[in-house]
Design a protein around this motif. Sequence first.
Motif, short mmCIF file in Angstrom:
data_model
loop_
_atom_site.label_atom_id
_atom_site.label_comp_id
_atom_site.label_asym_id
_atom_site.label_seq_id
_atom_site.Cartn_x
_atom_site.Cartn_y
_atom_site.Cartn_z
N GLY A 139 6.01 10.41 10.56
CA GLY A 139 7.41 10.05 10.78
C GLY A 139 7.67 8.57 10.53
O GLY A 139 8.67 8.20 9.93
N SER A 140 6.75 7.75 11.00
CA SER A 140 6.87 6.31 10.81
C SER A 140 6.85 5.96 9.32
O SER A 140 7.65 5.15 8.85
CB SER A 140 5.72 5.59 11.52
OG SER A 140 5.66 4.24 11.15
N LEU A 141 5.94 6.58 8.60
CA LEU A 141 5.83 6.32 7.16
C LEU A 141 7.07 6.79 6.41
O LEU A 141 7.57 6.10 5.53
CB LEU A 141 4.58 7.01 6.60
CG LEU A 141 3.25 6.45 7.09
CD1 LEU A 141 2.11 7.37 6.67
CD2 LEU A 141 3.02 5.06 6.57
N ARG A 142 7.57 7.95 6.79
CA ARG A 142 8.76 8.49 6.13
C ARG A 142 9.98 7.59 6.38
O ARG A 142 10.76 7.33 5.47
CB ARG A 142 9.06 9.91 6.63
CG ARG A 142 8.08 10.93 6.12
CD ARG A 142 8.49 12.34 6.57
NE ARG A 142 7.43 13.30 6.39
CZ ARG A 142 7.11 13.87 5.24
NH1 ARG A 142 7.78 13.56 4.15
NH2 ARG A 142 6.13 14.76 5.16
N GLN A 143 10.12 7.12 7.62
CA GLN A 143 11.25 6.24 7.95
C GLN A 143 11.17 4.93 7.18
O GLN A 143 12.18 4.44 6.69
CB GLN A 143 11.29 5.96 9.46
CG GLN A 143 11.75 7.13 10.29
CD GLN A 143 13.17 7.54 9.96
OE1 GLN A 143 14.06 6.71 9.87
NE2 GLN A 143 13.38 8.83 9.76
N LYS A 144 9.97 4.38 7.07
CA LYS A 144 9.80 3.12 6.34
C LYS A 144 10.11 3.33 4.86
O LYS A 144 10.75 2.48 4.23
CB LYS A 144 8.38 2.58 6.52
CG LYS A 144 8.17 1.19 5.97
CD LYS A 144 9.05 0.17 6.69
CE LYS A 144 8.78 -1.22 6.21
NZ LYS A 144 9.63 -2.21 6.87
N ALA A 145 9.68 4.46 4.31
CA ALA A 145 9.94 4.76 2.91
C ALA A 145 11.44 4.88 2.65
O ALA A 145 11.95 4.40 1.64
CB ALA A 145 9.23 6.04 2.50
N GLN A 157 0.84 -1.20 0.00
CA GLN A 157 0.00 0.00 0.00
C GLN A 157 0.88 1.26 0.00
O GLN A 157 0.59 2.22 -0.71
CB GLN A 157 -0.89 -0.02 1.24
CG GLN A 157 -1.96 1.04 1.26
CD GLN A 157 -2.86 0.92 2.47
OE1 GLN A 157 -2.60 0.15 3.38
NE2 GLN A 157 -3.91 1.69 2.48
N LEU A 158 1.96 1.23 0.76
CA LEU A 158 2.87 2.37 0.83
C LEU A 158 3.53 2.62 -0.53
O LEU A 158 3.66 3.76 -0.97
CB LEU A 158 3.93 2.13 1.90
CG LEU A 158 4.82 3.31 2.26
CD1 LEU A 158 4.01 4.50 2.74
CD2 LEU A 158 5.83 2.90 3.32
N ARG A 159 3.92 1.56 -1.21
CA ARG A 159 4.52 1.68 -2.55
C ARG A 159 3.50 2.27 -3.54
O ARG A 159 3.86 3.10 -4.38
CB ARG A 159 4.99 0.32 -3.05
CG ARG A 159 6.25 -0.17 -2.39
CD ARG A 159 6.74 -1.47 -3.02
NE ARG A 159 7.80 -2.09 -2.27
CZ ARG A 159 9.09 -1.76 -2.37
NH1 ARG A 159 9.47 -0.81 -3.19
NH2 ARG A 159 10.00 -2.39 -1.65
N ALA A 160 2.24 1.85 -3.44
CA ALA A 160 1.19 2.36 -4.33
C ALA A 160 0.98 3.86 -4.09
O ALA A 160 0.85 4.64 -5.05
CB ALA A 160 -0.11 1.61 -4.11
N HIS A 161 0.96 4.27 -2.82
CA HIS A 161 0.80 5.69 -2.50
C HIS A 161 2.00 6.50 -2.98
O HIS A 161 1.85 7.64 -3.42
CB HIS A 161 0.61 5.88 -0.99
CG HIS A 161 -0.76 5.57 -0.51
ND1 HIS A 161 -1.87 6.27 -0.93
CD2 HIS A 161 -1.22 4.63 0.34
CE1 HIS A 161 -2.95 5.79 -0.33
NE2 HIS A 161 -2.58 4.77 0.43
#
Length: 60
Positions: free
Chosen positions: A43-49, A20-24
């Motif tokens: 912040g969590s999303l940015r770190q994972k990206a 889902q993160l890759r699609a976004h």
Amino acid sequence: MAKKAKKIVRREYTAADVKQLRAHSKAKTPVAKIAKQMKRTEGSLRQKAIKLGIPLGHVR
């Protein structure tokens, strides 16, 4: 009486979350919108990206 500190609950990223993160990322969805949808912090999303090596949001 002092307020009780909110307990931090950590959730692992599932394969579906990563997909889902890759699609976004590809759709260039704003990070704030992704955060609300996935119920995670920006912040969590940015770190994972960063760990996945994918861009998130837009580049100025």
